[in-house]
Scaffold this active site. Structure first.
Site, PDB file in Angstrom:
ATOM      1  N   SER A 129      63.492 -11.355  25.512  1.00 43.15           N
ATOM      2  CA  SER A 129      63.019 -10.670  26.353  1.00 43.15           C
ATOM      3  C   SER A 129      61.396 -10.317  26.159  1.00 43.15           C
ATOM      4  O   SER A 129      60.784 -10.381  25.053  1.00 43.15           O
ATOM      5  CB  SER A 129      63.345  -9.259  26.264  1.00 43.15           C
ATOM      6  OG  SER A 129      62.770  -8.307  27.202  1.00 43.15           O
ATOM      7  N   TYR A 153      67.309  -1.776  21.271  1.00 42.77           N
ATOM      8  CA  TYR A 153      67.499  -2.896  22.279  1.00 42.77           C
ATOM      9  C   TYR A 153      66.744  -3.976  21.936  1.00 42.77           C
ATOM     10  O   TYR A 153      67.125  -5.314  21.624  1.00 42.77           O
ATOM     11  CB  TYR A 153      67.581  -2.361  23.672  1.00 42.77           C
ATOM     12  CG  TYR A 153      67.458  -3.900  24.563  1.00 42.77           C
ATOM     13  CD1 TYR A 153      68.316  -4.652  24.733  1.00 42.77           C
ATOM     14  CD2 TYR A 153      66.119  -4.024  25.137  1.00 42.77           C
ATOM     15  CE1 TYR A 153      68.279  -5.778  25.523  1.00 42.77           C
ATOM     16  CE2 TYR A 153      65.928  -5.221  26.145  1.00 42.77           C
ATOM     17  CZ  TYR A 153      67.164  -6.115  26.246  1.00 42.77           C
ATOM     18  OH  TYR A 153      66.890  -7.139  27.073  1.00 42.77           O
ATOM     19  N   LYS A 157      66.780  -8.112  19.960  1.00 45.16           N
ATOM     20  CA  LYS A 157      66.459  -9.403  20.584  1.00 45.16           C
ATOM     21  C   LYS A 157      65.304  -9.956  19.635  1.00 45.16           C
ATOM     22  O   LYS A 157      65.742 -11.377  19.337  1.00 45.16           O
ATOM     23  CB  LYS A 157      65.489  -9.117  21.767  1.00 45.16           C
ATOM     24  CG  LYS A 157      66.383  -8.666  23.160  1.00 45.16           C
ATOM     25  CD  LYS A 157      67.069  -9.832  23.422  1.00 45.16           C
ATOM     26  CE  LYS A 157      67.955  -9.349  24.566  1.00 45.16           C
ATOM     27  NZ  LYS A 157      69.168 -10.373  24.964  1.00 45.16           N
TER      28      LYS A 157
HETATM   29  P1  NAD Z   1      74.038  -7.955  32.736  1.00 52.51           P
HETATM   30  O1  NAD Z   1      74.137  -7.020  32.310  1.00 52.51           O
HETATM   31  O2  NAD Z   1      74.002  -8.315  34.412  1.00 52.51           O
HETATM   32  O3  NAD Z   1      74.470  -9.492  32.058  1.00 52.51           O
HETATM   33  C1  NAD Z   1      74.865  -9.434  30.940  1.00 52.51           C
HETATM   34  C2  NAD Z   1      76.338  -9.673  30.911  1.00 52.51           C
HETATM   35  O4  NAD Z   1      77.135  -9.811  29.705  1.00 52.51           O
HETATM   36  C3  NAD Z   1      77.459  -9.040  31.474  1.00 52.51           C
HETATM   37  O5  NAD Z   1      78.231  -9.451  32.616  1.00 52.51           O
HETATM   38  C4  NAD Z   1      78.209  -8.185  30.514  1.00 52.51           C
HETATM   39  O6  NAD Z   1      79.530  -7.806  31.050  1.00 52.51           O
HETATM   40  C5  NAD Z   1      78.242  -9.298  29.626  1.00 52.51           C
HETATM   41  N1  NAD Z   1      78.566  -8.817  28.150  1.00 52.51           N
HETATM   42  C6  NAD Z   1      77.915  -7.787  27.529  1.00 52.51           C
HETATM   43  N2  NAD Z   1      78.337  -7.905  26.105  1.00 52.51           N
HETATM   44  C7  NAD Z   1      79.416  -8.963  26.153  1.00 52.51           C
HETATM   45  C8  NAD Z   1      80.347  -9.303  25.055  1.00 52.51           C
HETATM   46  N3  NAD Z   1      80.122  -8.610  23.907  1.00 52.51           N
HETATM   47  N4  NAD Z   1      81.066 -10.184  25.394  1.00 52.51           N
HETATM   48  C9  NAD Z   1      81.179 -10.707  26.643  1.00 52.51           C
HETATM   49  N5  NAD Z   1      80.362 -10.448  27.631  1.00 52.51           N
HETATM   50  C10 NAD Z   1      79.444  -9.623  27.371  1.00 52.51           C
HETATM   51  O7  NAD Z   1      72.034  -8.333  32.448  1.00 52.51           O
HETATM   52  P2  NAD Z   1      71.357  -9.463  32.861  1.00 52.51           P
HETATM   53  O8  NAD Z   1      70.132  -8.620  33.687  1.00 52.51           O
HETATM   54  O9  NAD Z   1      71.905 -10.556  33.694  1.00 52.51           O
HETATM   55  O10 NAD Z   1      70.655 -10.002  31.308  1.00 52.51           O
HETATM   56  C11 NAD Z   1      71.100 -11.173  30.807  1.00 52.51           C
HETATM   57  C12 NAD Z   1      70.452 -11.137  29.539  1.00 52.51           C
HETATM   58  O11 NAD Z   1      68.982 -11.303  29.715  1.00 52.51           O
HETATM   59  C13 NAD Z   1      70.784 -10.214  28.460  1.00 52.51           C
HETATM   60  O12 NAD Z   1      70.973 -10.729  27.109  1.00 52.51           O
HETATM   61  C14 NAD Z   1      69.535  -9.171  28.286  1.00 52.51           C
HETATM   62  O13 NAD Z   1      69.321  -8.596  27.467  1.00 52.51           O
HETATM   63  C15 NAD Z   1      68.579 -10.168  28.990  1.00 52.51           C
HETATM   64  N6  NAD Z   1      67.219  -9.687  29.451  1.00 52.51           N
HETATM   65  C16 NAD Z   1      67.388  -9.183  30.721  1.00 52.51           C
HETATM   66  C17 NAD Z   1      66.276  -8.747  31.294  1.00 52.51           C
HETATM   67  C18 NAD Z   1      66.347  -7.783  32.698  1.00 52.51           C
HETATM   68  O14 NAD Z   1      65.635  -7.250  33.000  1.00 52.51           O
HETATM   69  N7  NAD Z   1      67.322  -8.086  33.464  1.00 52.51           N
HETATM   70  C19 NAD Z   1      64.967  -8.846  30.806  1.00 52.51           C
HETATM   71  C20 NAD Z   1      65.029  -9.666  29.843  1.00 52.51           C
HETATM   72  C21 NAD Z   1      66.167 -10.027  29.062  1.00 52.51           C
HETATM   73  N1  UFG Z   2      59.581   2.603  36.599  1.00 53.55           N
HETATM   74  C1  UFG Z   2      59.521   3.618  37.652  1.00 53.55           C
HETATM   75  N2  UFG Z   2      60.516   4.424  38.032  1.00 53.55           N
HETATM   76  C2  UFG Z   2      61.841   3.921  37.706  1.00 53.55           C
HETATM   77  C3  UFG Z   2      61.812   2.711  36.962  1.00 53.55           C
HETATM   78  C4  UFG Z   2      60.738   2.057  36.336  1.00 53.55           C
HETATM   79  O1  UFG Z   2      58.369   4.328  37.781  1.00 53.55           O
HETATM   80  O2  UFG Z   2      62.599   4.469  38.183  1.00 53.55           O
HETATM   81  C5  UFG Z   2      58.175   1.829  36.267  1.00 53.55           C
HETATM   82  C6  UFG Z   2      58.087   1.731  34.651  1.00 53.55           C
HETATM   83  O3  UFG Z   2      57.567   2.960  33.994  1.00 53.55           O
HETATM   84  C7  UFG Z   2      57.630   0.476  34.381  1.00 53.55           C
HETATM   85  C8  UFG Z   2      57.931  -0.173  35.653  1.00 53.55           C
HETATM   86  O4  UFG Z   2      58.340   0.498  36.737  1.00 53.55           O
HETATM   87  O5  UFG Z   2      55.986   0.842  34.577  1.00 53.55           O
HETATM   88  C9  UFG Z   2      58.946  -1.456  35.079  1.00 53.55           C
HETATM   89  O6  UFG Z   2      59.962  -0.696  34.710  1.00 53.55           O
HETATM   90  P1  UFG Z   2      61.309  -1.396  34.285  1.00 53.55           P
HETATM   91  O7  UFG Z   2      62.364  -0.393  33.960  1.00 53.55           O
HETATM   92  O8  UFG Z   2      61.863  -2.143  35.640  1.00 53.55           O
HETATM   93  O9  UFG Z   2      61.132  -2.523  33.349  1.00 53.55           O
HETATM   94  P2  UFG Z   2      60.584  -2.603  32.129  1.00 53.55           P
HETATM   95  O10 UFG Z   2      59.310  -3.362  32.018  1.00 53.55           O
HETATM   96  O11 UFG Z   2      60.320  -1.164  31.589  1.00 53.55           O
HETATM   97  O12 UFG Z   2      61.710  -3.354  30.949  1.00 53.55           O
HETATM   98  C10 UFG Z   2      62.442  -4.517  31.617  1.00 53.55           C
HETATM   99  C11 UFG Z   2      63.772  -4.318  31.123  1.00 53.55           C
HETATM  100  C12 UFG Z   2      63.819  -4.707  29.857  1.00 53.55           C
HETATM  101  C13 UFG Z   2      63.132  -5.892  29.285  1.00 53.55           C
HETATM  102  C14 UFG Z   2      61.616  -5.901  29.925  1.00 53.55           C
HETATM  103  C15 UFG Z   2      60.766  -7.250  29.781  1.00 53.55           C
HETATM  104  O13 UFG Z   2      64.354  -3.079  31.248  1.00 53.55           O
HETATM  105  O14 UFG Z   2      65.154  -4.652  29.193  1.00 53.55           O
HETATM  106  O15 UFG Z   2      61.926  -5.659  31.269  1.00 53.55           O
HETATM  107  O16 UFG Z   2      59.730  -7.115  30.087  1.00 53.55           O
HETATM  108  F1  UFG Z   2      63.141  -6.082  28.102  1.00 53.55           F
END
Ligand code: NAD
Ligand code: UFG
Length: 349
Positions: A129, A153, A157
């Site tokens: 991430s 979190y 990572k």
């Molecule tokens: P998500 O929660 O939709 O998907 C994660 C999946 O993993 C879920 O389906 C959950 O049920 C499963 N899971 C969690 N723990 C598990 C376990 N112990 N065994 C089996 N399954 C398990 O999240 P996402 O947004 O699709 O994110 C996928 C990956 O990308 C995650 O590792 C997350 O940290 C990473 N990531 C997400 C974002 C974002 O903003 N969505 C940003 C950066 C990184």
């Molecule tokens: N924000 C608001 N109101 C909300 C939610 C978010 O104003 O209800 C703002 C935040 O302050 C930030 C922007 O919108 O400025 C984006 O926020 P997000 O929560 O959507 O995303 P972040 O960048 O904080 O974090 C996300 C994921 C993390 C990941 C990261 C990677 O939550 O897990 O992106 O860049 F690591």
């Protein structure tokens, strides 16, 4: 013969979109997911959207910390590679429940790596991430920028990245891609799969979406006093389908380039968009007014974050295609077709 890929967390938001692209590219895919933050309906819809390729998809409801269950999956299929999405991802929850996050994300990954090694599968794509860049001093963030996690979190990572580097260092048969996602948003253009967070959304776009469909009264904006173009936080939003394609590019590199080692790649667009700009774009796509409440900054938030994309473009031959307009269009299409996500309407309070 079709290459076989294990996808952990493949029922989730990014996982489901990636599985669809994998099937369409002719891969045979096995998904393991404990459905902790997802629904099996997503897997069914992916199989439907994949048409004739849908038969190349298998699903097992398994927690990746359950070594015996994982072993069984590896016994029945010889995998060419693993894409590892499974993990918990809510920043605030990780502050409240750090041990849950360290256990699930780190023990889960170590268990997976052990089982992979035991079965001679040493190609891994890991969901890292942009959070590993913390509050960056210099922009854009390149893969060489200093790493600094700001919450449990983020530390999971960072630690998993370090574990992967050590595993590769000890045995360079391991090929590992650490994909650092920026802010994935949007949905598949069909509107049949998308993001469906449990409870109150933590992230901006799912929150805006729920306001637009009438599930929540207003969006709270966290901080309007940043040194940015309009005072709100700036992020690099990337269409989830572009992100999914980034995983196909990573796999292709594994199979085409024998020199691959353990490398980190940013998956972003290289463009920064503010919260106000995102709200305006979503209002335009949906035709809905989003009522706003302006409040203080959210603790732990960086001011501005966007990706340097040169390394992924050069080495993965991958570049994001979609802009904010398409992201909002597709997110809205998913929202109107599935106002309650994969589930049923919440009972009134
Ligand atoms: P998500 O929660 O939709 O998907 C994660 C999946 O993993 C879920 O389906 C959950 O049920 C499963 N899971 C969690 N723990 C598990 C376990 N112990 N065994 C089996 N399954 C398990 O999240 P996402 O947004 O699709 O994110 C996928 C990956 O990308 C995650 O590792 C997350 O940290 C990473 N990531 C997400 C974002 C974002 O903003 N969505 C940003 C950066 C990184
Ligand atoms: N924000 C608001 N109101 C909300 C939610 C978010 O104003 O209800 C703002 C935040 O302050 C930030 C922007 O919108 O400025 C984006 O926020 P997000 O929560 O959507 O995303 P972040 O960048 O904080 O974090 C996300 C994921 C993390 C990941 C990261 C990677 O939550 O897990 O992106 O860049 F690591």
């Amino acid at each position: 013969m079709a290459r076989r890929v294990l996808v952990t967390g493949g029922a989730g938001y990014i996982g489901s979109h990636t599985v669809l692209q994998l099937l369409r590219e002719g891969f045979y895919v096995v998904v393991v997911d404990n459905l902790d933050n997802s629904s099996e309906v997503a897997v069914q819809r992916v199989a439907e959207l994949a048409g004739g390729f849908g038969k190349n998809l298998a699903f097992h409801r398994i927690d990746i910390q359950d070594k015996e269950a994982l072993e069984k999956v590896f016994h029945t299929t010889k995998f060419d590679a693993v894409i590892h999405f499974a993990g918990l991802k809510a920043v605030g929850e990780s502050v409240q429940k750090p041990l849950l996050y360290y256990k699930n994300n780190i023990i889960g990954t170590i268990t997976l790596l052990e089982v992979m090694a035991a079965h001679g599968c040493k190609k891994l794509v890991f969901s890292s991430s942009a959070t590993v860049y913390g509050w960056p001093k210099h922009l854009p963030c390149t893969e060489e920028s200093p790493l600094h996690a700001m919450n449990p979190y983020g530390r999971t990572k960072l630690m998993i990245e370090e574990i992967c580097r050590d595993v590769h260092h000890a045995d360079n048969d391991w090929k590992i891609m650490l994909l650092r996602y920026f802010n994935p948003v949007g949905a598949h253009p069909s509107g049949h799969i998308g993001e469906d967070p449990r409870g109150i959304p933590n992230n901006l776009m799912p929150f805006i979406q729920q306001v637009a469909v009438g599930r929540r009264p207003s969006l709270t904006i966290f901080g309007t006093d940043y040194s940015t173009k309009d005072g709100t936080g700036v992020r690099d939003y990337i269409h989830v389908v572009d992100l999914a394609d980034g995983h196909i590019a990573a796999l292709k590199k594994f199979f085409d380039d024998p020199t691959t080692g353990c490398e980190a790649y940013n998956l972003g667009t290289g463009k920064g968009t503010s919260v106000f700009e995102m709200v305006t774009a979503f209002e335009k796509a949906s035709g809905k007014k989003i009522p706003l409440i302006l409040t203080a900054r959210r603790p732990g938030d960086a001011e501005t974050l966007y990706a340097g994309t040169a390394k992924a473009e050069k080495e993965l031959k991958w570049k994001a295609k979609y802009g904010i307009e398409e992201m909002c269009r597709d997110q809205w299409n998913w929202a109107i077709k599935n106002p309650w996500g994969y589930g049923l309407p919440e009972p009134p309070n």
